[in-house]
Scaffold this active site. Structure first.
Site, PDB file in Angstrom:
ATOM      1  N   LYS A  73       0.816  -1.225   0.000  1.00  0.00           N
ATOM      2  CA  LYS A  73       0.000   0.000   0.000  1.00  0.00           C
ATOM      3  C   LYS A  73       0.849   1.274   0.000  1.00  0.00           C
ATOM      4  O   LYS A  73       0.483   2.261  -0.631  1.00  0.00           O
ATOM      5  CB  LYS A  73      -0.940   0.007   1.202  1.00  0.00           C
ATOM      6  CG  LYS A  73      -2.064  -1.010   1.083  1.00  0.00           C
ATOM      7  CD  LYS A  73      -2.998  -0.912   2.280  1.00  0.00           C
ATOM      8  CE  LYS A  73      -4.079  -1.972   2.198  1.00  0.00           C
ATOM      9  NZ  LYS A  73      -5.037  -1.880   3.304  1.00  0.00           N
ATOM     10  N   ASP A 110     -10.190   2.250   2.562  1.00  0.00           N
ATOM     11  CA  ASP A 110     -10.275   1.508   3.831  1.00  0.00           C
ATOM     12  C   ASP A 110     -11.084   2.274   4.882  1.00  0.00           C
ATOM     13  O   ASP A 110     -11.945   1.697   5.559  1.00  0.00           O
ATOM     14  CB  ASP A 110      -8.878   1.231   4.390  1.00  0.00           C
ATOM     15  CG  ASP A 110      -8.162   0.137   3.623  1.00  0.00           C
ATOM     16  OD1 ASP A 110      -8.854  -0.717   3.041  1.00  0.00           O
ATOM     17  OD2 ASP A 110      -6.922   0.143   3.606  1.00  0.00           O
TER      18      ASP A 110
END
Ligand code: ATR
Length: 281
Positions: A73, A110
């Site tokens: 990420k 997220d």
């Protein structure tokens, strides 16, 4: 007249390890549900050192978009050409879109995924509540801004390495009341919502929590997910949480947000989440 050819539009999740990922199942169900029959979604094992190469290859093969998971990420964040505002704060991204010319737009879904599962699916109020987040790594950084938009009374970040918690709290302190501390400092405190964002569950472990941590009707939410209750979910049930759940809902919701970015349509998430939560009993 020649039959019209259906051009496949490939998507994938990159990560390492990746074989356990539920994302292909989720996105293929979303594609079916929304009639996106030209879309494919696969899981590709990509260690960090192969990320750039794998990204270029996927784009050259016609790739339209990607999810990135552990440990990619932050690398994806660095590689992106255009970042959304929320992704900039997170320092990490999980959703990439290839433009026609190969430039990459990046976002982080997220935080919004967690928020949607808490507020919309589980009907948990965050506004004016006391929140505790366990852990001060990338997972915590990815959810702080979204949680702060609901204006909780305060957010406390507790971590084994206290300096990481205080640094992270400072980074978000312009958005609300956020402080960092160690686990010993939690002894005299009570919280309405406790989010486990440590890597402890992945190793079958539990952060050192005082038994008296939960306020009445508290919610315990583990970002990790598994068919068996995680140690933290079991702890929440043992110490009187009204809701104690793992992160399957967040996983499905962050996927739905990515799907929306890619395909312009938001799939129904509840059938999938209910199905998973039922399997967990
Ligand atoms: P991620 O990007 O998934 O958040 P990370 O950056 O490696 O992963 O962070 C992992 C977090 O879990 C850290 O906050 C770590 O605490 P330290 O910073 O003190 O190392 C925390 N963590 C990992 N295992 C833990 C355990 N058994 N108990 C408590 N915290 C743990």
């Amino acid at each position: 007249m020649a039959a019209r050819e259906l051009i496949t539009e490939p998507y994938a999740v990159f990560g390492h390890p990746i074989s356990h990922s539920l994302s292909p199942r989720i996105h293929n169900l979303f594609a079916k549900q929304t009639g996106q029959s030209n879309m494919t979604y696969t899981a590709i094992d990509v260690p960090g050192q192969c990320f750039d190469q794998a990204l270029t290859k996927f784009y050259q093969q016609g790739g339209k978009g990607l999810n990135c998971t552990v440990p990619l990420k932050e690398l994806a964040f660095k590689r992106a050409d255009h970042l959304s505002e929320r992704a900039r704060r997170c320092g990490a991204v999980n959703t990439l879109v290839f433009r026609e010319d190969g430039q990459i737009d990046a976002d982080n879904t997220d935080g919004i995924g967690l928020l949607r599962d808490l507020t919309h699916n589980l009907k948990i109020q965050i506004n004016k509540q006391k929140l505790l987040i366990l852990g001060a790594g990338g997972a915590t950084r990815g959810i702080l801004e979204s949680l702060l938009t609901e204006q909780p009374e305060q957010i406390v970040i507790a971590n084994r390495t206290v300096s990481k918690a205080t640094k992270l709290a400072e980074l978000f302190s312009d958005l609300g009341e956020v402080t960092g501390c160690g686990y010993d400092d939690l002894k005299a405190q009570r919280f309405d919502i406790v989010v486990n964002a440590t890597a402890a569950s992945l190793h079958g472990q539990l952060p050192p929590l005082p038994d008296t941590l939960l306020a009445e009707d508290a919610c315990c939410y583990d970002l990790a997910y598994s068919v068996q209750p995680t140690p933290f979910v079991s702890w929440g049930n043992q110490y009187g949480a009204a809701v104690s759940t793992d992160g399957i809902g967040m996983l499905v919701e962050q996927a739905a947000e990515a799907f929306l970015i890619w395909r312009g349509i938001r799939p129904e998430t509840m059938p999938l989440i209910n199905d998973s939560r039922l399997k967990q009993g």
